[in-house]
Enzyme design. Structure first.
Site, PDB file in Angstrom:
ATOM      1  N   SER A 208       1.237  -1.351  -0.016  1.00 50.24           N
ATOM      2  CA  SER A 208      -0.291  -0.351   0.169  1.00 50.24           C
ATOM      3  C   SER A 208       0.845   1.280   0.053  1.00 50.24           C
ATOM      4  O   SER A 208       0.243   2.172  -0.306  1.00 50.24           O
ATOM      5  CB  SER A 208      -0.749  -0.355   1.265  1.00 50.24           C
ATOM      6  OG  SER A 208      -0.202  -0.147   2.803  1.00 50.24           O
TER       7      SER A 208
ATOM      8  N   HIS B  62      -5.188  -3.879  -1.395  1.00 51.52           N
ATOM      9  CA  HIS B  62      -4.590  -2.918  -1.836  1.00 51.52           C
ATOM     10  C   HIS B  62      -5.374  -4.254  -3.503  1.00 51.52           C
ATOM     11  O   HIS B  62      -4.543  -3.007  -4.367  1.00 51.52           O
ATOM     12  CB  HIS B  62      -4.425  -2.709  -2.485  1.00 51.52           C
ATOM     13  CG  HIS B  62      -4.261  -1.459  -0.876  1.00 51.52           C
ATOM     14  ND1 HIS B  62      -5.018  -0.251  -0.971  1.00 51.52           N
ATOM     15  CD2 HIS B  62      -3.460  -1.875   0.472  1.00 51.52           C
ATOM     16  CE1 HIS B  62      -4.291  -0.030   0.408  1.00 51.52           C
ATOM     17  NE2 HIS B  62      -3.929  -0.860   1.263  1.00 51.52           N
TER      18      HIS B  62
ATOM     19  N   LYS C   4     -12.184  -1.121   1.135  1.00 45.68           N
ATOM     20  CA  LYS C   4     -11.672  -0.005  -0.449  1.00 45.68           C
ATOM     21  C   LYS C   4     -12.125  -0.505  -1.643  1.00 45.68           C
ATOM     22  O   LYS C   4     -13.396   0.127  -1.471  1.00 45.68           O
ATOM     23  CB  LYS C   4      -9.749  -0.858  -0.254  1.00 45.68           C
ATOM     24  CG  LYS C   4      -9.330  -0.304  -0.023  1.00 45.68           C
ATOM     25  CD  LYS C   4      -7.985  -1.372   1.220  1.00 45.68           C
ATOM     26  CE  LYS C   4      -7.743  -0.317   2.394  1.00 45.68           C
ATOM     27  NZ  LYS C   4      -7.832  -0.950   3.721  1.00 45.68           N
TER      28      LYS C   4
END
Ligand code: PMP
Length: 443
Positions: A236, A264, A296
């Site tokens: 990340s 991610h 996310k």
């Protein structure tokens, strides 16, 4: 009494005498604790042991904040976003191009996702008010878990109320003092906290260096019972990723467990956004513990573990962060489920996200910006080399309508302080060109 070799007789007698006195004092006190001798003066408790403003962490924070104030640097944290944050956002009544959100596929704010969350509130209320084990279970929890498991082609999945807590609770519960956890040196804090809780031995290996990991395992494997290797799908801070097939081969050869944190990489890698597994075309069962977050790509809040039944069932009955914690609000589970389904329906968003990330990286490199090891998958850093420079650059861009977060020491080493750009599928090429131009001029 145990012999005390090498001690002069006088000292030995004195030690025996002291031990006897201690025992007598303990026997005299009901709780087994020795009462203070009347002659002993009550020691003063230092103020820092009972006042929060003297806590060393707080003191350090104040030194940093006071220093920044003296240098005329505005605090870049806790900016107030006034609406849905994606490729654009509103702060202080002004529109910004936004690179500080993880809304990779623009699912937070997507009408279908919002509608699913609202419908779940209408049906189930806003909270399940209990652990899933005891009256907190709703159909939407299981539907989400079944679809997550299908994504990886594994038996089952479990969702937790926080992504961070998912790692802490899973690693903290499954491993213990006779075990070893090996992790990439850039691994997320939640993994480190989990290892600390587990009491396992912790060894970092150099970033993405599977050969170094293999060497450590050759030397150390036999000294431990279970061994866990932890990686991220996309790192990340840097936007690069591990050579997963290499790590799989190593974990198989050394009979270790492999865990991959896809916070991610889900929605970002692979033609359909299925993550690093799809990118490399590996079998879901080749990784023992698939972990990801719902905050996310999946537009919610929480985390998941996917894997074989024995892992998931075990965590469901015994992982403290699941067992002793409330179930996810149905609206959040419904939002993530809807986002997951939208992702499957709309692979174009994944393709656009990948194209925009690549475009940002190419433009930035052409402008001479230090993007480190980024591969252009959703995260592109602009390394400034000092926290002060990163903070000033972030402020300069903010003035020109671009919101990007600086990453400062101690989150990264001082020399790798940076701005970190999170790309969304909604960023346009024109926005990216404008951003890189301003970045190049302001750096
Ligand atoms: N793992 C990684 C790699 C992360 O970057 C994060 C936070 N962004 C987490 C876990 C924790 O997830 P959450 O913020 O959803 O609690």
């Amino acid at each position: 009494m145990k012999k005390l070799p090498g001690l002069a007789a006088g000292i030995k007698d004195k030690l025996i005498q002291q031990a006897l006195e201690r025992k007598l004092r303990q026997a005299a006190s009901p709780g087994g604790l020795a009462p203070a001798r009347p002659t002993e003066k009550k020691a003063e408790v230092p103020e820092e042991h009972y006042r929060f403003h003297l806590h060393p962490g707080y003191q350090q924070l104040r030194i940093i904040n006071d220093g920044a104030k003296r240098l005329g640097v505005k605090n870049p944290f806790f900016k107030l976003h006034e609406g849905t944050a994606g490729a654009d956002t509103q702060i202080g009544g002004r529109e910004f191009i936004n690179y500080a959100s993880y809304n990779y596929l623009n699912m937070s704010g997507d009408p279908a996702v919002t509608a699913a969350a609202k419908a779940a509130i209408d049906r189930y209320g806003t909270s399940v008010s209990a652990s899933r084990l005891v009256s907190g279970e709703r159909p939407v929890h299981r539907e989400l878990e079944v679809e997550i498991a299908a994504l990886y082609g594994v038996d089952d999945a479990i969702t937790f109320v926080s992504g961070h807590a998912t790692n802490v609770s899973t690693i903290g519960y499954l491993f213990g003092p006779r075990d070893l956890v090996l992790h990439d040196e850039l691994i997320h804090n939640s993994v480190l906290q989990g290892i600390q809780l587990s009491g396992a031995r912790r060894l970092p290996f150099p970033h993405n260096d599977w050969e170094a990991l293999d060497t450590i395992l050759n030397e150390q494997r036999h000294q431990f019972e279970r061994v866990l290797i932890v990686l991220e799908g996309i790192y990340s801070m840097d936007g690069d990723y591990p050579d997963l097939p290499r790590f799989i081969e190593i974990k198989q050869r050394h009979r270790a467990f492999l865990m991959v944190d896809e916070a991610h990489s889900l929605g970002v890698m692979g033609a359909r956004g299925y993550g690093i597994r799809e990118h490399f075309g590996v079998d879901g069962e080749d990784v023992d513990i698939w972990m990801g977050t719902l905050s996310k790509t999946l537009a919610g809040c929480g985390g998941y573990i996917a894997g074989e039944t024995a892992l998931v069932e075990h965590l469901k009955f015994l992982a403290p962060g699941f067992l002793y914690s409330v179930g996810m609000p149905p609206s959040v589970a419904a939002a993530s489920l809807a986002a997951l389904r939208r992702m499957k329906e709309l692979p174009d968003r994944v393709a656009t996200l990948q194209a925009r990330g690549k475009y940002f990286l190419e433009q930035a490199k052409a402008a001479g910006i230090d993007t480190g090891t980024s591969t252009g998958f959703a995260v592109v850093p602009a390394i400034t080399g000092s926290s002060l420079k990163a903070t000033r650059l972030s402020a300069a861009l903010f003035k020109q309508g671009i919101n990007v977060q600086p990453i400062l020491y101690p989150a990264v080493p001082e020399k790798s302080a940076r701005l970190r750009f999170f790309i969304s599928c909604m960023h346009t090429e024109a926005q990216i060109r404008a951003t890189v131009k301003i970045l190049g001029e302001s750096a």
